[in-house]
Enzyme design. Structure first.
Site, PDB file in Angstrom:
ATOM      1  N   SER A  40      26.559 -27.363  31.906  1.00 35.29           N
ATOM      2  CA  SER A  40      25.963 -26.976  33.187  1.00 35.29           C
ATOM      3  C   SER A  40      25.359 -28.221  33.811  1.00 35.29           C
ATOM      4  CB  SER A  40      24.908 -25.882  32.974  1.00 35.29           C
ATOM      5  OG  SER A  40      24.369 -25.456  34.201  1.00 35.29           O
ATOM      6  N   HIS A  67      29.208 -24.509  34.758  1.00 32.23           N
ATOM      7  CA  HIS A  67      28.620 -23.746  35.852  1.00 32.23           C
ATOM      8  C   HIS A  67      28.926 -24.472  37.161  1.00 32.23           C
ATOM      9  CE1 HIS A  67      25.397 -21.905  32.955  1.00 32.23           C
ATOM     10  NE2 HIS A  67      26.630 -21.511  32.698  1.00 32.23           N
ATOM     11  N   ASP A 159      23.034 -19.951  28.341  1.00 32.28           N
ATOM     12  CA  ASP A 159      24.445 -19.573  28.325  1.00 32.28           C
ATOM     13  C   ASP A 159      25.173 -20.370  27.240  1.00 32.28           C
ATOM     14  OD1 ASP A 159      26.820 -18.397  29.014  1.00 32.28           O
ATOM     15  OD2 ASP A 159      27.149 -19.598  30.816  1.00 32.28           O
TER      16      ASP A 159
END
Length: 667
Positions: A40, A67, A159
């Site tokens: 991310s 992401h 995540d």
């Protein structure tokens, strides 16, 4: 196992190399090891370093899930193509993956894998929080099993944590970026703290490890390696490894499914670049840390909140109403969750029970949930703390999160009211006495790890533990097998069974496991100290402190001497005579006694437990429990003095458990 699959959801069996076809009709060919990489914020720098240090011919597939802004085009594919000689492609729906290729998730999509083929869906079609890394890694674990490799790089949030947990449970390898090299350490730290990460490295070091791992036969073969012994020597080495586990943890893994245990052993060999069982057995001789790692690897389980939601709906609509219909006023609702792993199953049941009692307006009643597992460290400790990554937002509805959890930074903690409802304890369901008079046993995805012979011991134990009309819930791949005389199926799709009234309710005989033989012990061990020696030393310890009723036991928890009137605390178990302390413990004492003994054995210190509640022949009573190590000079082993003391403040019987507040049942 106590363990809890999940102790765990069932891990899908490996697919054969011809079990599916590609869109053009060609048979699907297993692509070999597949590396799922989650990243991310700050992830581009880490990805550049990782891919930049990878050769173009590793034989592995690399799939990157980062992401991305759903509203803008992504240049990730072009940027990564500048640092690697491998082809870099954007993942498209139906695209088969190939070795020595890099695939990148497209913006505003969700990516998964099945039969080596990319499955891409628009992000808007997904429900709940968008957690693309978890989503892909979970599908990778199911699709590739031992060939799955999960990598968590720089990023904020949690995540990826649940995804790498499933990869490790499936037999794959997991890596996370170290905190110093990560621009944002939230994602890798969350994965590391879950206890499921095998290696913590900087991206450049990851590249070297991935190259080494990818060439090992365990992950490089076109099908999942089935590590079976080929020689008498390998069989002897395998037995030696099981013997060391038995000595260290008092668990006989020879009664577990052979393929599972061998796969876990081979996974550990991969991590240490060991090519044969003899080398690994030799390493275990002097490496207690590795022995513990193997033990926890064998027990690791896949679990989550409300896994298989239909099963929880069936419990709420079918099981709980039937139980409550026959429940006498004031009698507790008792639930046992063997193989609870990190606790999500037990907390899910606690939520369902709480909601059911409120919705149906039952009067307050005690609710007791006993959640047990073979793991006595990381899993049970996390379960007791009730702290889970923020990615459980994909498993728990917003309403339940708001009511039963509190946000703590990037994690969620289970409310105190639920934590107080559950007792988490170490227990070997195959050897330790069961809980008794329970209304529901939820043992989902534990039996699949046990060999048939051990299942035949465990299932009758469940029958004994249940109240008349009680229920047993198993996992999606489990049944009661040949024990249809003990259980009747009431909901086959959800594997829910009702206890049948047997002709006799015989207590299951917990025969001693095979003798524990220490592989390092010589053929002629030094003479053991006599029982008289131990008794004399115990007298000295007791007189120096206090003299309540108690017993003197050895390291195997066998009673060497009864001291005073122990009848209110201990009672001979029906069946064959036994001097096992745990088998004689009266109801309510077992959990606290087992935990106190384990702590004293591990740390070598006295352990005290106050307010332990025991159900005797007439009523419940409260005691203080003391476990004191007893050591003789020049003796290698240790004994323990276990004492049962009446607390000075007790004036009468105590209640069984706090009641859940719920509106009174209408007339």
């Amino acid at each position: 196992m106590n363990r809890k699959t999940s102790r765990p959801s069932a891990v899908s069996p490996p697919r054969s190399a011809t079990s599916a076809e590609q869109p053009d009709g060609r048979a699907w060919e297993n692509p070999g090891p597949v590396v799922g990489i989650g990243a991310s914020a700050g992830g581009l720098e880490a990805l550049n370093k990782l891919l930049g240090h990878l050769a173009a011919d590793t034989g592995m597939v690399f799939v990157i899930v980062q992401h991305l802004d759903p509203q803008h085009e992504s240049r990730l594919r072009d940027l990564l193509a500048e640092v690697t000689r491998m082809p870099v492609l954007e993942a498209r729906d139906g695209l088969p993956v190939e070795p020595d290729h890099v695939y990148v998730i497209a913006p505003n999509t969700t990516l998964a894998m099945a039969n080596g083929i990319c499955q891409v869906t628009p992000r808007g079609e997904g429900r709940g929080v968008h957690l693309p890394v978890d989503h892909f890694l979970k599908s990778l674990a199911e699709d590739c099993q031992a060939r799955a490799i999960g990598v968590i790089l720089s990023g904020t949030g949690t995540d990826g944590t649940l995804g790498v947990e499933e990869i490790k449970a499936a037999g794959g390898i997991t890596l996370a970026q170290d905190e110093l090299s990560a621009a944002h350490a939230g994602m890798p730290l969350s994965a590391i703290r879950s206890g499921c990460i095998d290696m913590v490295l900087a991206p450049a070091d990851m590249a070297r490890e991935l190259t080494r791992i990818g060439r090992h036969p365990y992950v490089a073969s076109s099908q999942v390696t089935k590590p079976e012994p080929e020689t008498v020597a390998e069989d002897r080495d395998y037995s030696d490894i099981l013997g060391r586990l038995h000595v260290a943890f008092k668990v006989d893994f020879s009664t577990y499914r052979d393929t599972t245990v061998r796969r876990r052993i081979t996974r550990r060999m991969v991590l240490h670049s060991l090519g044969n069982l003899a080398d690994y057995a030799a390493r275990l001789k002097g490496d207690r840390t590795e022995l513990e790692a193997l033990y926890h690897d064998i027990l690791i389980n896949v679990t989550s909140f409300f896994r298989d939601p239909d099963a929880f709906d069936a419990i709420r609509k079918l099981v709980l109403p039937a139980i409550m219909k026959s429940k006498e006023p004031g009698m507790p609702l008792r639930i046992w969750v063997p193989g609870c792993s990190t606790g999500q199953e037990a907390y899910s049941l606690a939520i369902v029970v709480t909601e059911f009692l409120e919705e149906t307006h039952w009067a307050p009643l005690p609710v007791q949930i006993f959640a047990t597992d073979l793991s006595d460290t990381m899993s049970l400790q996390q379960a007791r703390e009730g702290l889970y990554p923020g990615s459980i937002e994909a498993e728990v509805s917003p309403g339940r999160l708001s009511r039963f959890f509190t946000r703590e930074d990037s994690h969620y903690r289970v409310s105190a009211s639920l934590r107080e409802m559950i007792v988490f304890a170490r227990q070997n369901v195959a050897a330790d006495p069961p809980f008794s008079r329970v209304d529901l046993i939820s043992c989902r995805n534990l039996l699949i790890y046990l060999a048939p012979l051990l299942q035949k011991r465990v299932i009758p134990t469940f029958h004994y533990a249940l109240n008349p009309g009680g229920f047993l819930v198993l996992g999606a791949s489990e049944t009661v097998g040949s024990f249809s005389t003990l259980f009747a199926s009431v909901d086959q799709p959800n594997r829910i069974y009702a206890k049948k009234a047997a002709a006799t309710r015989s207590y299951p005989h917990f025969h001693a496991e095979r003798p524990i033989v220490n592989p390092d012990r010589s053929a002629a061990p030094a003479p053991a100290m006599s029982v008289t020696d131990w008794q004399r030393e115990a007298d000295r310890v007791a007189l120096a402190r206090y003299a309540p009723p108690g017993v003197l036991i050895n390291e195997n928890l066998e009673i060497l001497q009864f001291r005073g009137q122990t009848g209110p605390f201990l009672a001979p178990a029906p069946g064959e005579p036994s001097h096992s302390l745990l088998k004689m413990a009266r109801e309510g004492l077992f959990v606290a006694l087992r935990a106190a003994l384990a702590e004293s054995q591990q740390q070598g210190v006295p352990v005290h437990r106050q307010g332990v509640r025991i159900r005797g022949e007439a009523a419940e009573r409260e005691i203080d429990l003391h476990v004191i190590p007893v050591k003789l000079p020049n003796a290698a082993e240790r004994c323990y003095l276990v004492s049962f003391a009446e607390p000075a403040h007790r004036t009468g019987p105590v209640s069984a458990a706090p009641a859940i507040a719920a509106p009174a049942k209408p007339p």
